[in-house]
Write a protein that holds these residues in place. Structure first.
Motif, PDB file in Angstrom:
ATOM      1  N   ALA A 119     -12.632   0.561  -9.250  1.00  0.00           N
ATOM      2  CA  ALA A 119     -11.382   1.834  -9.825  1.00  0.00           C
ATOM      3  C   ALA A 119     -12.077   2.952 -10.487  1.00  0.00           C
ATOM      4  N   VAL A 120     -13.440   2.726 -11.069  1.00  0.00           N
ATOM      5  CA  VAL A 120     -14.410   4.339 -12.252  1.00  0.00           C
ATOM      6  C   VAL A 120     -15.151   4.872 -10.825  1.00  0.00           C
ATOM      7  N   SER A 121     -15.076   4.239  -9.482  1.00  0.00           N
ATOM      8  CA  SER A 121     -16.288   4.811  -8.929  1.00  0.00           C
ATOM      9  C   SER A 121     -15.398   6.000  -8.210  1.00  0.00           C
ATOM     10  N   GLY A 122     -16.269   7.031  -7.438  1.00  0.00           N
ATOM     11  CA  GLY A 122     -16.309   8.662  -7.459  1.00  0.00           C
ATOM     12  C   GLY A 122     -15.149   8.834  -6.334  1.00  0.00           C
ATOM     13  N   ARG A 123     -15.726   7.663  -5.497  1.00  0.00           N
ATOM     14  CA  ARG A 123     -14.634   7.314  -4.136  1.00  0.00           C
ATOM     15  C   ARG A 123     -13.002   6.185  -4.222  1.00  0.00           C
ATOM     16  N   PHE A 124     -12.460   6.123  -5.409  1.00  0.00           N
ATOM     17  CA  PHE A 124     -11.463   5.297  -5.355  1.00  0.00           C
ATOM     18  C   PHE A 124      -9.691   6.128  -5.289  1.00  0.00           C
ATOM     19  N   THR A 125     -10.246   7.913  -5.278  1.00  0.00           N
ATOM     20  CA  THR A 125      -9.088   8.309  -5.054  1.00  0.00           C
ATOM     21  C   THR A 125      -8.791   8.092  -3.816  1.00  0.00           C
ATOM     22  N   ARG A 126      -9.956   8.183  -2.629  1.00  0.00           N
ATOM     23  CA  ARG A 126      -9.970   8.609  -1.229  1.00  0.00           C
ATOM     24  C   ARG A 126      -9.890   7.538  -0.717  1.00  0.00           C
ATOM     25  N   ASP A 127      -9.805   6.344  -1.013  1.00  0.00           N
ATOM     26  CA  ASP A 127      -9.682   5.078  -1.566  1.00  0.00           C
ATOM     27  C   ASP A 127      -7.954   4.073  -0.452  1.00  0.00           C
ATOM     28  N   LEU A 128      -7.517   5.091  -2.371  1.00  0.00           N
ATOM     29  CA  LEU A 128      -6.511   5.243  -2.212  1.00  0.00           C
ATOM     30  C   LEU A 128      -5.382   6.069  -0.685  1.00  0.00           C
ATOM     31  N   GLU A 129      -5.866   6.799  -0.935  1.00  0.00           N
ATOM     32  CA  GLU A 129      -5.206   7.586   0.470  1.00  0.00           C
ATOM     33  C   GLU A 129      -5.695   7.197   1.358  1.00  0.00           C
ATOM     34  N   ARG A 130      -6.211   6.577   1.258  1.00  0.00           N
ATOM     35  CA  ARG A 130      -6.459   5.536   2.813  1.00  0.00           C
ATOM     36  C   ARG A 130      -5.727   4.776   3.014  1.00  0.00           C
ATOM     37  N   VAL A 131      -5.353   3.656   2.066  1.00  0.00           N
ATOM     38  CA  VAL A 131      -3.689   2.630   1.975  1.00  0.00           C
ATOM     39  C   VAL A 131      -2.969   2.903   2.022  1.00  0.00           C
ATOM     40  N   PHE A 132      -3.057   4.364   1.476  1.00  0.00           N
ATOM     41  CA  PHE A 132      -1.180   4.805   1.694  1.00  0.00           C
ATOM     42  C   PHE A 132      -0.569   5.301   2.846  1.00  0.00           C
ATOM     43  N   ALA A 133      -2.014   6.361   3.699  1.00  0.00           N
ATOM     44  CA  ALA A 133      -1.322   6.182   4.508  1.00  0.00           C
ATOM     45  C   ALA A 133      -1.952   5.330   6.369  1.00  0.00           C
ATOM     46  N   ASP A 134      -2.730   4.953   5.853  1.00  0.00           N
ATOM     47  CA  ASP A 134      -1.857   3.157   6.661  1.00  0.00           C
ATOM     48  C   ASP A 134      -0.970   2.448   6.360  1.00  0.00           C
ATOM     49  N   LEU A 135      -0.266   2.647   5.291  1.00  0.00           N
ATOM     50  CA  LEU A 135       1.075   2.252   4.979  1.00  0.00           C
ATOM     51  C   LEU A 135       2.351   2.742   5.142  1.00  0.00           C
ATOM     52  N   PHE A 136       2.216   4.517   5.595  1.00  0.00           N
ATOM     53  CA  PHE A 136       3.212   4.981   4.923  1.00  0.00           C
ATOM     54  C   PHE A 136       4.325   4.767   6.912  1.00  0.00           C
ATOM     55  N   PRO A 137       4.310   4.553   7.553  1.00  0.00           N
ATOM     56  CA  PRO A 137       4.595   3.759   8.878  1.00  0.00           C
ATOM     57  C   PRO A 137       5.699   2.897   8.412  1.00  0.00           C
ATOM     58  N   LEU A 138       5.416   1.533   7.996  1.00  0.00           N
ATOM     59  CA  LEU A 138       6.056   0.615   6.782  1.00  0.00           C
ATOM     60  C   LEU A 138       7.120   1.266   5.942  1.00  0.00           C
ATOM     61  N   TYR A 139       6.396   2.655   5.370  1.00  0.00           N
ATOM     62  CA  TYR A 139       7.924   2.901   3.873  1.00  0.00           C
ATOM     63  C   TYR A 139       8.476   3.872   5.020  1.00  0.00           C
ATOM     64  N   ALA A 140       8.218   4.727   6.213  1.00  0.00           N
ATOM     65  CA  ALA A 140       8.787   5.254   7.230  1.00  0.00           C
ATOM     66  C   ALA A 140      10.308   4.302   7.791  1.00  0.00           C
ATOM     67  N   PHE A 141       9.840   2.891   8.411  1.00  0.00           N
ATOM     68  CA  PHE A 141      10.633   2.098   9.450  1.00  0.00           C
ATOM     69  C   PHE A 141      11.537   1.915   8.200  1.00  0.00           C
ATOM     70  N   THR A 142      11.293   1.547   7.183  1.00  0.00           N
ATOM     71  CA  THR A 142      12.304   0.904   6.008  1.00  0.00           C
ATOM     72  C   THR A 142      13.291   2.040   5.044  1.00  0.00           C
ATOM     73  N   SER A 143      12.952   3.353   5.289  1.00  0.00           N
ATOM     74  CA  SER A 143      13.314   4.029   4.223  1.00  0.00           C
ATOM     75  C   SER A 143      13.849   5.063   4.650  1.00  0.00           C
ATOM     76  N   LEU A 144      13.142   5.456   6.051  1.00  0.00           N
ATOM     77  CA  LEU A 144      13.446   7.067   6.264  1.00  0.00           C
ATOM     78  C   LEU A 144      14.502   7.160   7.206  1.00  0.00           C
ATOM     79  N   ALA A 145      15.364   8.020   7.104  1.00  0.00           N
ATOM     80  CA  ALA A 145      16.675   8.013   8.132  1.00  0.00           C
ATOM     81  C   ALA A 145      15.980   8.365   9.424  1.00  0.00           C
ATOM     82  N   GLU A 146      16.272   8.679  10.979  1.00  0.00           N
ATOM     83  CA  GLU A 146      15.840   9.746  11.890  1.00  0.00           C
ATOM     84  C   GLU A 146      16.792  10.897  11.357  1.00  0.00           C
TER      85      GLU A 146
END
Length: 220
Positions: A193-220
């Motif tokens: 978490a204190v490394s210089g790449r942690f923000t990028r790691d989080l961005e990749r996780v969020f992008a990777d899991l955003f389809p689940l958010y859309a599936f469960t939370s976003l109306a068509e």
């Protein structure tokens, strides 16, 4: 890109766990503001552009009660009467207020991912997820395979108001007929978490899991 988190953030949370009482917190309030509050606000600001790029409906204001969880616990009905949480959350929600992209910050370990809860039949999770699971069984199976290689998943159902946890991703439409909560997450260490790449790691996780958010939370 720095995440804002630093070794002092985790040192403070460890010491709070050993001294979880109001007197100690009052003595260390200034330290809490500089070691915990300021870094978490900085992290929300660093993540805001990439989160809004996923969906402009996400609330990215660095405020407690929205993107930042409060450290004070509601102990009125809790068996554990310690007044402060030692695990805090950065969380991004949309207007529906159901699914979230989140980061949980503990004293030694962090978890980042997606979560959604909805016990009532008319909740966003139940209303959208159950129908879409029936209509897209192949998508569920693909998500189970894709996520199983990189993430820890578990889900909940309730019986008589009692929550039961099931390990793994709910890959069958029948699971979604009783699903009341879903968590998909990846673990990180405080060293990462204190490394210089942690923000990028989080961005990749969020992008990777955003389809689940859309599936469960976003109306068509």
């Amino acid at each position: 890109m720095s995440s804002g988190l630093r070794a002092e953030t985790f040192r403070f949370l460890r010491e709070l766990a050993r001294n979880n009482r109001k007197g100690w917190m009052d003595e260390h309030r200034d330290r809490y503001e500089t070691a915990v509050v300021a870094p978490l606000r900085e992290l929300v600001g660093a993540l805001a552009p990439s989160v809004r790029a996923l969906d402009s409906g996400f609330d990215t204001r660095p405020r407690f009660g929205t993107t930042l969880s409060r450290i004070n616990r509601d102990i009125r009905f809790a068996k554990d009467k310690t007044p402060y949480r030692t695990r805090l959350y950065v969380q991004f929600s949309g207007p529906a207020g159901s699914g979230q992209l989140f980061l949980g910050v503990g004293s030694r370990e962090l978890t980042a991912g997606f979560r959604s809860y909805g016990m009532k039949r008319d909740s966003v999770l139940r209303r959208l997820g159950e129908q879409r699971a029936r209509d897209n069984p192949g998508w569920l199976r693909r998500q189970a395979r894709r996520l199983g290689r990189r993430y820890e998943s578990y889900w909940y159902f309730t019986t008589g108001g009692r929550w039961t946890r099931c390990e793994g991703f709910p890959s069958r439409p029948g699971d979604w007929e009783r699903l009341c909560g879903l968590v998909v997450r990846r673990r990180f260490t405080s060293r990462q978490a204190v490394s210089g790449r942690f923000t990028r790691d989080l961005e990749r996780v969020f992008a990777d899991l955003f389809p689940l958010y859309a599936f469960t939370s976003l109306a068509e």
